[in-house]
Motif scaffolding. Structure first.
Motif, PDB file in Angstrom:
ATOM      1  N   VAL A   7     -61.202  45.741 -93.182  1.00 37.80           N
ATOM      2  CA  VAL A   7     -62.702  45.486 -93.434  1.00 37.80           C
ATOM      3  C   VAL A   7     -63.490  47.106 -93.969  1.00 37.80           C
ATOM      4  CG1 VAL A   7     -64.724  44.401 -93.203  1.00 37.80           C
ATOM      5  CG2 VAL A   7     -62.565  43.231 -92.099  1.00 37.80           C
ATOM      6  N   ILE A   8     -63.170  47.542 -92.881  1.00 38.64           N
ATOM      7  CA  ILE A   8     -63.923  49.216 -93.320  1.00 38.64           C
ATOM      8  C   ILE A   8     -64.168  49.920 -95.001  1.00 38.64           C
ATOM      9  CG2 ILE A   8     -64.045  51.336 -92.451  1.00 38.64           C
ATOM     10  CD1 ILE A   8     -64.350  50.556 -89.548  1.00 38.64           C
ATOM     11  N   GLU A   9     -62.377  49.606 -94.568  1.00 39.53           N
ATOM     12  CA  GLU A   9     -61.943  50.604 -96.044  1.00 39.53           C
ATOM     13  C   GLU A   9     -61.917  50.098 -97.278  1.00 39.53           C
ATOM     14  OE1 GLU A   9     -57.235  49.935 -97.059  1.00 39.53           O
ATOM     15  OE2 GLU A   9     -57.189  51.911 -95.810  1.00 39.53           O
ATOM     16  N   ILE A  10     -62.559  48.442 -97.116  1.00 40.95           N
ATOM     17  CA  ILE A  10     -63.070  47.502 -98.152  1.00 40.95           C
ATOM     18  C   ILE A  10     -64.157  48.011 -98.206  1.00 40.95           C
ATOM     19  CG2 ILE A  10     -64.126  44.944 -99.286  1.00 40.95           C
ATOM     20  CD1 ILE A  10     -60.933  44.401 -97.777  1.00 40.95           C
ATOM     21  N   ILE A  11     -65.156  48.141 -97.607  1.00 40.81           N
ATOM     22  CA  ILE A  11     -66.710  48.330 -97.595  1.00 40.81           C
ATOM     23  C   ILE A  11     -66.516  49.839 -97.847  1.00 40.81           C
ATOM     24  CG2 ILE A  11     -69.098  48.724 -96.034  1.00 40.81           C
ATOM     25  CD1 ILE A  11     -67.707  46.613 -94.319  1.00 40.81           C
ATOM     26  N   ALA A  12     -65.679  50.838 -97.704  1.00 38.22           N
ATOM     27  CA  ALA A  12     -65.798  51.822 -98.001  1.00 38.22           C
ATOM     28  C   ALA A  12     -65.675  52.483 -99.693  1.00 38.22           C
ATOM     29  CB  ALA A  12     -65.276  52.965 -97.140  1.00 38.22           C
ATOM     30  N   VAL A  22     -67.782  56.208 -92.656  1.00 35.62           N
ATOM     31  CA  VAL A  22     -68.826  54.088 -92.088  1.00 35.62           C
ATOM     32  C   VAL A  22     -68.783  53.641 -90.484  1.00 35.62           C
ATOM     33  CG1 VAL A  22     -68.484  51.400 -92.507  1.00 35.62           C
ATOM     34  CG2 VAL A  22     -68.202  53.097 -94.414  1.00 35.62           C
ATOM     35  N   LYS A  23     -70.003  53.222 -90.412  1.00 41.09           N
ATOM     36  CA  LYS A  23     -69.927  53.379 -88.406  1.00 41.09           C
ATOM     37  C   LYS A  23     -70.097  51.447 -88.343  1.00 41.09           C
ATOM     38  CE  LYS A  23     -69.720  58.045 -88.483  1.00 41.09           C
ATOM     39  NZ  LYS A  23     -68.255  57.650 -88.047  1.00 41.09           N
ATOM     40  N   PRO A  24     -69.425  51.421 -87.446  1.00 40.14           N
ATOM     41  CA  PRO A  24     -69.268  49.822 -86.840  1.00 40.14           C
ATOM     42  C   PRO A  24     -71.141  49.392 -87.089  1.00 40.14           C
ATOM     43  CG  PRO A  24     -68.583  50.390 -85.452  1.00 40.14           C
ATOM     44  CD  PRO A  24     -68.937  52.131 -86.766  1.00 40.14           C
ATOM     45  N   GLU A  25     -72.121  50.100 -86.955  1.00 38.81           N
ATOM     46  CA  GLU A  25     -74.151  49.247 -86.406  1.00 38.81           C
ATOM     47  C   GLU A  25     -74.655  49.771 -87.879  1.00 38.81           C
ATOM     48  OE1 GLU A  25     -73.733  54.499 -85.860  1.00 38.81           O
ATOM     49  OE2 GLU A  25     -72.418  52.705 -84.859  1.00 38.81           O
ATOM     50  N   ILE A  67     -73.330  39.381 -92.528  1.00 39.98           N
ATOM     51  CA  ILE A  67     -73.568  40.496 -93.001  1.00 39.98           C
ATOM     52  C   ILE A  67     -74.791  41.116 -92.420  1.00 39.98           C
ATOM     53  CG2 ILE A  67     -72.863  39.008 -95.520  1.00 39.98           C
ATOM     54  CD1 ILE A  67     -75.738  39.682 -96.473  1.00 39.98           C
ATOM     55  N   SER A  68     -75.487  41.375 -91.392  1.00 38.47           N
ATOM     56  CA  SER A  68     -75.649  41.873 -90.771  1.00 38.47           C
ATOM     57  C   SER A  68     -75.715  43.543 -90.661  1.00 38.47           C
ATOM     58  CB  SER A  68     -76.412  41.247 -90.148  1.00 38.47           C
ATOM     59  OG  SER A  68     -75.466  41.632 -88.757  1.00 38.47           O
ATOM     60  N   SER A  69     -74.558  44.194 -90.526  1.00 38.32           N
ATOM     61  CA  SER A  69     -74.184  44.529 -89.629  1.00 38.32           C
ATOM     62  C   SER A  69     -72.479  45.186 -90.286  1.00 38.32           C
ATOM     63  CB  SER A  69     -74.281  45.329 -88.388  1.00 38.32           C
ATOM     64  OG  SER A  69     -73.175  44.476 -87.425  1.00 38.32           O
ATOM     65  N   ILE A  74     -66.793  42.044 -89.465  1.00 33.43           N
ATOM     66  CA  ILE A  74     -65.815  42.914 -88.706  1.00 33.43           C
ATOM     67  C   ILE A  74     -64.920  41.032 -87.884  1.00 33.43           C
ATOM     68  CG2 ILE A  74     -64.163  44.068 -87.144  1.00 33.43           C
ATOM     69  CD1 ILE A  74     -65.138  46.729 -88.287  1.00 33.43           C
ATOM     70  N   ARG A  75     -66.210  41.112 -87.027  1.00 33.41           N
ATOM     71  CA  ARG A  75     -65.730  40.385 -85.991  1.00 33.41           C
ATOM     72  C   ARG A  75     -65.736  38.547 -87.047  1.00 33.41           C
ATOM     73  NH1 ARG A  75     -70.178  42.708 -83.247  1.00 33.41           N
ATOM     74  NH2 ARG A  75     -71.512  40.466 -84.093  1.00 33.41           N
ATOM     75  N   ALA A  76     -66.833  38.427 -87.800  1.00 30.86           N
ATOM     76  CA  ALA A  76     -66.391  37.274 -88.832  1.00 30.86           C
ATOM     77  C   ALA A  76     -65.482  37.299 -89.176  1.00 30.86           C
ATOM     78  CB  ALA A  76     -67.815  37.442 -89.926  1.00 30.86           C
ATOM     79  N   VAL A  77     -65.082  38.181 -90.176  1.00 31.46           N
ATOM     80  CA  VAL A  77     -63.296  37.945 -90.259  1.00 31.46           C
ATOM     81  C   VAL A  77     -62.388  37.762 -89.946  1.00 31.46           C
ATOM     82  CG1 VAL A  77     -61.909  39.538 -92.065  1.00 31.46           C
ATOM     83  CG2 VAL A  77     -64.245  39.506 -92.522  1.00 31.46           C
ATOM     84  N   GLU A  78     -61.844  38.776 -88.228  1.00 30.51           N
ATOM     85  CA  GLU A  78     -61.122  38.383 -87.729  1.00 30.51           C
ATOM     86  C   GLU A  78     -61.834  37.059 -87.073  1.00 30.51           C
ATOM     87  OE1 GLU A  78     -61.553  42.884 -85.198  1.00 30.51           O
ATOM     88  OE2 GLU A  78     -63.310  41.461 -84.563  1.00 30.51           O
ATOM     89  N   GLY A  79     -62.668  36.421 -86.846  1.00 34.15           N
ATOM     90  CA  GLY A  79     -62.767  35.187 -86.958  1.00 34.15           C
ATOM     91  C   GLY A  79     -62.203  34.218 -87.031  1.00 34.15           C
ATOM     92  N   LEU A  80     -62.094  34.747 -89.110  1.00 37.05           N
ATOM     93  CA  LEU A  80     -61.836  33.977 -89.883  1.00 37.05           C
ATOM     94  C   LEU A  80     -60.344  33.655 -89.941  1.00 37.05           C
ATOM     95  CD1 LEU A  80     -64.609  34.413 -92.714  1.00 37.05           C
ATOM     96  CD2 LEU A  80     -63.798  32.580 -92.030  1.00 37.05           C
ATOM     97  N   VAL A  81     -59.825  35.211 -89.204  1.00 38.78           N
ATOM     98  CA  VAL A  81     -58.007  35.403 -89.620  1.00 38.78           C
ATOM     99  C   VAL A  81     -57.693  34.654 -87.883  1.00 38.78           C
ATOM    100  CG1 VAL A  81     -56.688  37.253 -89.237  1.00 38.78           C
ATOM    101  CG2 VAL A  81     -58.587  37.565 -90.732  1.00 38.78           C
ATOM    102  N   ARG A  82     -58.622  34.356 -86.842  1.00 38.75           N
ATOM    103  CA  ARG A  82     -58.025  33.586 -85.704  1.00 38.75           C
ATOM    104  C   ARG A  82     -57.622  32.736 -86.771  1.00 38.75           C
ATOM    105  NH1 ARG A  82     -60.566  37.195 -83.077  1.00 38.75           N
ATOM    106  NH2 ARG A  82     -62.356  35.520 -83.078  1.00 38.75           N
TER     107      ARG A  82
END
Length: 87
Positions: A7-12, A22-25, A67-69, A74-82
């Motif tokens: 996810v960080i790679e895509i956002i970057a 790219v920082k999580p916050e 999409i607030s941060s 990342i957390r949303a994508v992890e949930g969708l992947v689960r």
């Protein structure tokens, strides 16, 4: 590769930054990602993880996808992947 790293790679890539910068916050505004860049990021995330992101480009605030941060995405994508792996 872990969900977080991808996810960080895509956002970057959308922010024209190095993944390490790219920082999580950080917010999308911090990263200079506009609405088009966000939509492209969502498409890339869907493709990378073979998931369907519940995102309404016409009304992002009304979407279930947070999409607030960077970290919330990342957390949303992890949930969708689960969810996908249990379907």
């Amino acid at each position: 590769m872990e969900v977080r790293d991808r996810v960080i790679e895509i956002i970057a890539e959308q922010a024209l930054m190095e993944p390490g910068d790219v920082k999580p916050e950080m917010t999308l505004d911090d990263l200079g990602i506009d609405s088009l860049g966000l939509v492209e990021s969502i498409f890339a995330i869907e493709e990378a993880f073979d998931i369907n992101v519940p995102f309404n480009a016409n009304d992002p605030a009304d979407s279930e996808f947070d999409i607030s941060s960077v970290n919330s995405m990342i957390r949303a994508v992890e949930g969708l992947v689960r969810e996908q792996s249990h379907a």
